[in-house]
Write a protein that holds these residues in place. Sequence first.
Motif, short mmCIF file in Angstrom:
data_model
loop_
_atom_site.label_atom_id
_atom_site.label_comp_id
_atom_site.label_asym_id
_atom_site.label_seq_id
_atom_site.Cartn_x
_atom_site.Cartn_y
_atom_site.Cartn_z
N THR A 227 0.82 -1.22 0.01
CA THR A 227 0.06 0.04 0.02
C THR A 227 0.74 1.08 0.07
O THR A 227 0.26 2.37 -0.06
CB THR A 227 -0.84 0.05 1.22
OG1 THR A 227 -0.17 -0.07 2.48
CG2 THR A 227 -1.91 -1.09 1.36
N CYS B 55 -6.67 -2.00 -5.48
CA CYS B 55 -5.62 -2.12 -6.05
C CYS B 55 -4.20 -1.90 -5.04
O CYS B 55 -4.47 -1.50 -4.31
CB CYS B 55 -5.09 -1.29 -7.42
SG CYS B 55 -4.76 0.60 -6.89
N TYR B 56 -3.07 -2.58 -5.53
CA TYR B 56 -2.03 -2.33 -4.60
C TYR B 56 -0.78 -1.90 -5.44
O TYR B 56 -0.93 -2.01 -6.59
CB TYR B 56 -1.64 -3.70 -3.77
CG TYR B 56 -1.83 -4.91 -4.47
CD1 TYR B 56 -3.09 -5.67 -4.45
CD2 TYR B 56 -0.88 -5.48 -5.26
CE1 TYR B 56 -3.27 -6.83 -5.10
CE2 TYR B 56 -0.98 -6.73 -5.88
CZ TYR B 56 -2.39 -7.28 -5.78
OH TYR B 56 -2.67 -8.63 -6.48
N PRO C 237 0.33 1.32 -5.52
CA PRO C 237 -0.08 2.15 -6.36
C PRO C 237 0.90 3.17 -7.23
O PRO C 237 0.53 3.72 -7.97
CB PRO C 237 -0.72 3.08 -5.34
CG PRO C 237 0.17 2.86 -4.08
CD PRO C 237 0.26 1.23 -4.18
N ARG D 104 -1.49 -9.06 -10.23
CA ARG D 104 -2.94 -9.00 -10.71
C ARG D 104 -3.60 -7.70 -10.96
O ARG D 104 -4.45 -7.27 -11.62
CB ARG D 104 -3.90 -9.96 -10.33
CG ARG D 104 -4.29 -9.55 -8.79
CD ARG D 104 -5.33 -10.53 -8.11
NE ARG D 104 -5.53 -10.45 -6.75
CZ ARG D 104 -6.35 -9.44 -6.38
NH1 ARG D 104 -6.81 -8.26 -7.01
NH2 ARG D 104 -6.28 -9.41 -5.01
N SER D 105 -2.76 -6.69 -10.20
CA SER D 105 -3.30 -5.24 -9.81
C SER D 105 -2.06 -4.17 -9.85
O SER D 105 -1.96 -4.05 -8.79
CB SER D 105 -4.58 -5.10 -8.89
OG SER D 105 -4.89 -3.75 -8.88
N CYS D 106 -1.66 -4.03 -10.99
CA CYS D 106 -0.07 -3.02 -10.73
C CYS D 106 -0.44 -1.77 -11.83
O CYS D 106 0.07 -1.94 -12.87
CB CYS D 106 1.04 -3.80 -11.04
SG CYS D 106 1.26 -5.09 -9.99
N PRO D 107 -1.18 -0.74 -11.28
CA PRO D 107 -1.76 0.14 -12.06
C PRO D 107 -0.49 1.13 -12.90
O PRO D 107 -0.80 1.38 -13.96
CB PRO D 107 -2.45 1.11 -11.26
CG PRO D 107 -1.89 0.92 -9.92
CD PRO D 107 -1.49 -0.37 -9.94
N SER E 99 -1.68 -8.30 -14.78
CA SER E 99 -2.15 -7.28 -15.31
C SER E 99 -1.92 -5.86 -14.92
O SER E 99 -1.85 -5.37 -13.79
CB SER E 99 -4.03 -7.17 -14.58
OG SER E 99 -4.75 -6.31 -15.03
#
Length: 496
Positions: free
Chosen positions: A161, A184-185, A187, A210-213, A234
């Motif tokens: 986080t 998401c994590y 950030p 799976r959640s790396c923006p 992702s």
Amino acid sequence: MKDSGDLKRAHEDSKSQLQAAEGIGDDRISALPDEILCHILSLLIPLYSVRTTVLSKRWNNLWTSCITNLDFDMYDFRSSWHNYRIFVRFVNRVLALRDSSLDIRRFRVDWVDCEDFSIIDRWIRAAIKANVVELDVSFSVECSGEPYLVRPFEMPRSVFTSKSLVALKVKSDYLTYSLPTTGCYFPSLKFLHFSSGYNSDSASEENLFRSCPVLEELTIEGHHKEDVLNFNISAPELRMLTTIISEERHDEEFDESDEDSGGEGSGEYRVEPCNFFIDAPKLENFCVAGEVMSKYILENSTSLVQAKVQLQEFHEACAHRVAEFLDRISSVRYMVLSAPDFKPCLPHVFSNLIKLELVFYNQSCWKWLADVLNISPNLEYLVLDFAKIKSGGRDSLPDLESFGDDFASINMREGWDSFHPPEFLPSCLSSQLKTISIKGFKGTPNEIGVAVYLLIYGEVLNKVIVSCESCSSIRGAKEKILSFVKGSKTCQVSFI
């Protein structure tokens, strides 16, 4: 007459005057402004920065308000290798004494034979609290018994986080991750180098990406385990992806059933080690390396420009996975192929390929060189790397007296491991190929044959550069190659 005391004082005065004239004895570094001294200290690892306190009062504790790059390596304490307490005490003291109002730019710790995971946890939390930008954590465990009895270290949730963390590198055989259940994590994370160990938690690893923006570069390195891993990636901003998957083989895990699955006694006991599901619409550079080919499912891969496939081994059991991957990336413009064999895996065509580097491992590679040229109609730049091929046997240095003045007269060795020109001339030779670079040239028959063939039929070649392992040993081969009439009158050939 002057007494001895007067003579001593006179000598000291003259010595001082001489030193002053020559600038000797002046502590010029200490006279520098604090800003410059702090910059100098910031370039040193903490172990050396702390040692400057003995120089003078001016340096006393100056480092505490300067260093933002904290690099701790157990190797630097090798004189006390078996006493980890000195290493731990030093790291603790630096973290306690440094100016807490300063953010940490980079925090790196490499702890060999880590004996207490709670200490690693405390250090990571301290770095995250100090808004660390780059975090690099590596630790191993000395396990004399069963390694599976060691309880894995759980990465603190604050890592996922953190809004300051931009680069993360983690390496250990004993890691697990408790990921956030919602949202998401990572950030702000742009660079991630992840190493999966033999005893890490597979379930938590699979969804780590799976959640790396904002992630731009991702490296996944590790050993696949007994369970098939399914990595879900992702990352809408991902530009570069590297996977390096190796395999730990155990003789007891290989049985006769492997031959039925296509292993043919190769020692590969797993058919599908890893599956990668990749959703990265901006992916430009993709590198696949290691010992075993995994399965890759790419979505939104139209932006891919460059690809590298660097396999240390090739097994018939994984040939279909190599073929599927090459077919999925067949639209790239730049490619490196490095493996003992690729012939059964080549796609129908590399339609956009303009630069290709081929790294040859053994003599069997000659049989697929022509096939690669045939399916690369727009190739402009070709690199052939022969450095890994060992000369000897059938491909020993040639008898140059057997070479005539045309290509057909070259005394190529018979057999499956020889270079045989394609029946039909590849279109890239007559219309596109302009530059050729040959590395590790030893002057063997196959190497001479390839060089001569490309020179004769390369009608638009501008430059051919041949890098020799030993220029003195290939002098005769050089003269023979240059004696052939080149297909391009403007082509310049250089041996370096």
